[in-house]
Motif scaffolding. Sequence first.
Motif, mmCIF file in Angstrom:
data_model
loop_
_atom_site.group_PDB
_atom_site.id
_atom_site.type_symbol
_atom_site.label_atom_id
_atom_site.label_comp_id
_atom_site.label_asym_id
_atom_site.label_seq_id
_atom_site.Cartn_x
_atom_site.Cartn_y
_atom_site.Cartn_z
ATOM 1 N N ALA A 40 0.823 -1.216 0.000
ATOM 2 C CA ALA A 40 0.000 0.000 0.000
ATOM 3 C C ALA A 40 0.851 1.258 0.000
ATOM 4 O O ALA A 40 0.522 2.232 -0.684
ATOM 5 N N GLU A 41 1.970 1.237 0.744
ATOM 6 C CA GLU A 41 2.801 2.441 0.806
ATOM 7 C C GLU A 41 3.439 2.755 -0.551
ATOM 8 O O GLU A 41 3.619 3.918 -0.897
ATOM 9 N N HIS A 42 3.743 1.730 -1.338
ATOM 10 C CA HIS A 42 4.277 1.966 -2.689
ATOM 11 C C HIS A 42 3.198 2.579 -3.573
ATOM 12 O O HIS A 42 3.448 3.559 -4.278
ATOM 13 N N LEU A 43 2.017 1.989 -3.535
ATOM 14 C CA LEU A 43 0.921 2.500 -4.360
ATOM 15 C C LEU A 43 0.595 3.949 -4.000
ATOM 16 O O LEU A 43 0.397 4.791 -4.883
ATOM 17 N N GLN A 44 0.573 4.246 -2.710
ATOM 18 C CA GLN A 44 0.322 5.629 -2.281
ATOM 19 C C GLN A 44 1.384 6.580 -2.822
ATOM 20 O O GLN A 44 1.081 7.672 -3.281
#
Length: 125
Positions: A40-44
């Motif tokens: 999720a942190e990469h996508l964000q």
Amino acid sequence: MKITLFGIPNCDTVKKARAWLTAQGLDYQFRNFATQGVPAEHLQRWVAHCGWETVLNRRGTTWRKLSAEEQASAKDAASAQVLMQQHPSLIKRPVVEWPLAQGPLITVGWDAQAWAQHASAMQNV
């Protein structure tokens, strides 16, 4: 410092990108959406850097297979991210994190000319 390329191994564009990186002698790490998912942190970070409209692939088979309601649910960054987490193949490929001196650069999609510039900038680090 190592380039990180995110994608799906059977995607023709990802194959082309991986071949290009190898031909240039660039060290990179490949992260497979299909088997490793998308943190999720990469996508964000990708959405913050590139915009959700750029990261969300509305031209692919996965998008066309979604119901009209699911497609309509992607109306802003937050809702698009939820949809991309549920269906990682909705992310336009490849996504590359380039480790540059001024900080990481994120690119979405294949562009040999731009990639050559990024690779050159890495060599100057």
